[in-house]
Enzyme design. Structure first.
Site, PDB file in Angstrom:
ATOM      1  N   SER B 123     186.145  93.641  59.982  1.00 53.29           N
ATOM      2  CA  SER B 123     187.038  92.504  59.714  1.00 53.29           C
ATOM      3  C   SER B 123     187.519  92.555  58.280  1.00 53.29           C
ATOM      4  O   SER B 123     186.833  93.083  57.393  1.00 53.29           O
ATOM      5  CB  SER B 123     186.246  91.214  59.936  1.00 53.29           C
ATOM      6  N   TYR B 147     179.083  86.677  57.075  1.00 52.72           N
ATOM      7  CA  TYR B 147     179.755  87.452  58.125  1.00 52.72           C
ATOM      8  C   TYR B 147     180.387  88.716  57.542  1.00 52.72           C
ATOM      9  O   TYR B 147     180.185  89.821  58.048  1.00 52.72           O
ATOM     10  CB  TYR B 147     180.823  86.566  58.765  1.00 52.72           C
ATOM     11  N   LYS B 151     179.377  92.632  58.296  1.00 55.22           N
ATOM     12  CA  LYS B 151     180.370  93.622  58.742  1.00 55.22           C
ATOM     13  C   LYS B 151     180.384  94.819  57.779  1.00 55.22           C
ATOM     14  O   LYS B 151     180.487  95.965  58.207  1.00 55.22           O
ATOM     15  CB  LYS B 151     181.756  92.994  58.832  1.00 55.22           C
TER      16      LYS B 151
END
Lengths: 321, 321
Positions: B123, B147, B151
């Site tokens: 992402s 997050y 990633k």
């Protein structure tokens, strides 16, 4: 205050321990206790008024990191790790020590919930070729070794755990440390130190790469200085980007040798033998050459400004003048 | 060939499954079997000649990933993960699913030792402000969320495991996927889709940020296209930098609304209400605006070239023309 050092038996760990024992203080506070951890027992420094506790074992073992944190050290220097060559040769060991061990330590600090300063030694091995001529501070980390990958993961965790307030972390990306004291080792980077150290001892040294190779160096003394600065810096001035490329002296091998000549004369230089080694060259040619390291300098991290100074530091610190 | 999809019950996972069932082939080979994994059972697609197996559970649970790998899928699409807001709200869950789950899957593939293609959805959350006006491909990843951190760790492992030959991985950094079908959700990015989707359905939509906000979008159809391209690309052309920022359409909110006007008329635009929301703005103002994505384009990843096309894709795929 209480200071914990992991990897305290390693070269940098020993020098940091000696420096802290000598200074007796950090961040303007007296050091009352030192916790020294490694896989083998680190030597206890001789220092009046500092209570030293030796810990041995595997940081990644269940409960090991939690046990280390029981004394709530104010500063944690996390230097422990297996080196690049070992992490490449032994996949499981590298991931266990460098990734699982680091995560276990960080999680133990998180669970202890008291927000200490954590100083983590990362490495320029987080970078991977191809490179621009000078690597800027905002250049992407694309490691080409498992060691560099594990350091990058440590950096990412350090930044996130700091952002969340679990601890106040600073990651420092060390350049090649030169002149390494002691015997030659099998690291591909070993010759950068060897071509200085051996001739100063009147011993021949082999040069496996072309003299045009450019590389960035800092002395062991500077490395310890980076660690101290990282412990003392105000975290608020650092912001969310907690991993900082350290400064150093970017020179060609030819310039290293010229500096040796200025410091120790032509007899020392004459002890360097060209011995081209394709295997070493294949590794070294993909290494970064120079770093901008502007942020580090702005944040007060100081390296030598010439390779002559690096040689003088080695002579003063290792050869007793 | 056999294809495994983790996160198959999610929006992108469902669309990828549908596309593969329709195409019936990947990399020029017939798809004989689909393994669909998620924490809840994904729907079985209707496709003649494709044997579909549904798997449910927690990838990070001991043995779960190894069990999934028993059939030796030729292509593994690893889409599973908890979303940004959830990973931020629930530290343990985010690290367990996004980091431990990913590592467990990668390690199961390593242990299975047959070198399949792995496609991992990363992402643009790996990036953190401040940004240059256009983020180049070599810009550093300094995430500002757990997050994004998770990633980034997945990306680092993917590159190292690929370099070591455990698998042939491609990580794709998705931009914001717009127009997301379905109901409004609570994601801070939700309004980017909401201001298009709701008016097309004759429903009011709230705009919580200034119209000057610039952001990069790709349609769900393009996201599936990226995944297919990542599965088909020749790994040798990618080199060791296995994580690639995907292209998209960089537009201001004002330009999104102009496109809506061109496609659906002034009545649709009139359904957008300004409703400034400081909490949303505080998040969105730190998001990246535009990406260079030169490598992705050179490697054949294609996004829409206008926001009008993104709206048309939504109408065709979700509203049945």
């Amino acid at each position: 205050m209480r200071v914990l050092i992991t990897g305290a038996a390693g070269m940098i760990g020993r020098k940091l321990t000696t420096r802290l024992a000598k200074d007796g203080a950090l961040r303007g506070r007296r050091i009352a206790a030192l916790d020294l951890h490694d896989i083998v027992a680190p030597k206890t420094p001789v220092a009046a008024g500092i209570s030293t506790t030796i810990h041995t074992g595997d940081l990644a073992a269940p409960g090991a990191a939690d046990a280390l944190l029981r004394t709530r050290p104010d500063i944690v220097f996390h230097l422990a790790g297996v080196v690049s060559g070992e992490a490449e040769a032994n996949f499981d060991l590298g991931y266990r020590v460098n990734l699982d061990g680091t995560r276990a330590l960080f999680d133990a600090i998180r669970v202890a919930a008291y927000n200490p300063r954590v100083v983590f030694t990362s490495s320029i091995a987080v970078f991977g070729a191809p490179f621009p001529p000078v690597i800027p501070d905002d250049f992407h980390a694309t490691p080409l070794t498992s060691y560099g990958t594990q350091k990058l993961v440590g950096e990412a965790l350090l930044a996130d755990y700091s952002r969340r307030g679990f601890f106040d972390g600073i990651g420092i990306r060390l350049p090649t440390i030169c002149v390494r004291p002691g015997k030659p080792n099998k690291a591909a980077s070993g010759f950068f130190s060897g071509i200085i150290r051996e001739p100063l001892n009147g011993v021949e040294a082999m040069l496996p790469v072309p003299r045009s190779v450019v590389h960035t160096h800092a002395s062991p003394r500077s490395a310890v200085g980076f660690l101290i600065r990282a412990a003392e810096i105000d975290g608020a001035t650092v912001g969310p980007r907690r991993n900082i490329t350290m400064p150093g002296v970017g020179v060609s091998v030819a310039e290293q040798i010229e500096a040796l000549g200025r410091v120790a004369g032509v007899k020392a230089v004459a002890l360097i033998r060209e011995a081209p080694d394709e295997a070493v060259w294949a590794i070294v040619k993909n290494w970064p050459t120079r770093f901008e390291a502007r942020r580090a300098r702005e944040l007060g991290f100081e390296a030598e400004t010439s390779f002559d100074a690096i040689i003088h530091a080695h002579i003063e610190d290792e050869l007793g003048e």
